[in-house]
Design an enzyme around this catalytic site. Structure first.
Site, PDB file in Angstrom:
ATOM      1  N   GLY A 110       0.765  -1.234   0.000  1.00  0.00           N
ATOM      2  CA  GLY A 110       0.000   0.000   0.000  1.00  0.00           C
ATOM      3  C   GLY A 110       0.794   1.282   0.000  1.00  0.00           C
ATOM      4  CD  GLU A 165       1.701   0.930   6.903  1.00  0.00           C
ATOM      5  OE1 GLU A 165       1.649   0.757   5.673  1.00  0.00           O
ATOM      6  OE2 GLU A 165       1.732  -0.014   7.702  1.00  0.00           O
ATOM      7  CG  ASP A 166      -0.987   1.883   3.357  1.00  0.00           C
ATOM      8  OD1 ASP A 166      -0.686   1.554   4.524  1.00  0.00           O
ATOM      9  OD2 ASP A 166      -1.643   1.135   2.605  1.00  0.00           O
ATOM     10  CG  ASP A 184      -7.400   0.738  10.319  1.00  0.00           C
ATOM     11  OD1 ASP A 184      -8.163   1.580  10.803  1.00  0.00           O
ATOM     12  OD2 ASP A 184      -7.806  -0.325   9.804  1.00  0.00           O
ATOM     13  CE  LYS A 186      -9.490   4.437   8.246  1.00  0.00           C
ATOM     14  NZ  LYS A 186     -10.158   3.286   7.562  1.00  0.00           N
ATOM     15  CG  ASP A 245      -5.563  -3.149  -1.753  1.00  0.00           C
ATOM     16  OD1 ASP A 245      -6.002  -4.299  -1.938  1.00  0.00           O
ATOM     17  OD2 ASP A 245      -4.968  -2.828  -0.698  1.00  0.00           O
ATOM     18  NE  ARG A 285      -2.315  -2.724  -4.167  1.00  0.00           N
ATOM     19  CZ  ARG A 285      -2.205  -2.812  -2.846  1.00  0.00           C
ATOM     20  NH1 ARG A 285      -1.926  -1.754  -2.134  1.00  0.00           N
ATOM     21  NH2 ARG A 285      -2.382  -3.971  -2.232  1.00  0.00           N
TER      22      ARG A 285
END
Length: 180
Positions: A44, A99-100, A103, A131, A159, A165
């Site tokens: 990601g 990192e994308d 979470d 998040k 994705d 993506r």
């Protein structure tokens, strides 16, 4: 531009480009005259990683790692699995994990603990998206692009079932797609 699978554009490609440039400048200043090893978390973060790497001025090495707690599902299993380890040792190096999205924090907590055991000179986490409402463990990024609400996002490397993506914006996926 997008089909009915996209509810809305959350972060535009223009806003992303501006923030990535700012983050690159901040990292460049924080590590002036020092070598940095950027570690891309696959898959990601690859788009963000490439843009961020070009925004950093100075001596940058790169490596890749892949860990997963999702598999093919949209919810974390809570169990982290190493898919691909680093190619080079990081002992004594300034390491920034790219990192994308942060979470639940479960995967990155595991990864941070694993990498700290390898004795880097420093270890920081850089994420495009954060998040915090989804945290299951206490975890914060050192460099954060955007804080977002609890919505399923795709695009700019993120994705849904290996699709979307390539979208240039970060978009909110319509719930009908992942709940249906």
């Amino acid at each position: 531009m997008y089909g009915k699978e996209i509810k809305k554009i959350l972060v535009s490609k223009e806003a992303i480009a501006k923030r990535v440039a700012e983050m690159g400048e901040q990292i460049s200043n924080d590590y002036a005259n020092q070598k940095i090893t950027l570690v891309c978390t696959l898959r990601g973060a690859c788009v963000f990683f490439a843009d961020l790497m070009r925004a950093i001025h100075g001596d940058v090495e790169i490596d890749f790692i892949a860990v997963s707690s999702y598999g093919a599902d949209t919810k974390t299993s809570g169990e982290v699995k190493m898919v691909k380890d680093l190619s080079e040792p990081i002992k004594g190096k300034n390491v920034i994990v790219v990192e994308d999205i942060i979470d639940t924090g479960v995967t990155l907590s595991y990864l941070k603990k694993l990498l700290l055991a390898r004795e880097p000179k420093s270890l920081k986490i850089c994420t495009l998206l954060d998040k915090p409402s989804r945290r299951k463990v206490t975890f914060e990024g050192d460099y954060v692009g955007f804080e977002i609400e609890n919505e399923y996002v795709v695009g700019y490397g993120l994705d849904f079932d290996q699709q979307m993506r390539h979208y240039p914006d970060v978009c909110v996926l319509s719930p009908e797609v992942y709940e249906g």
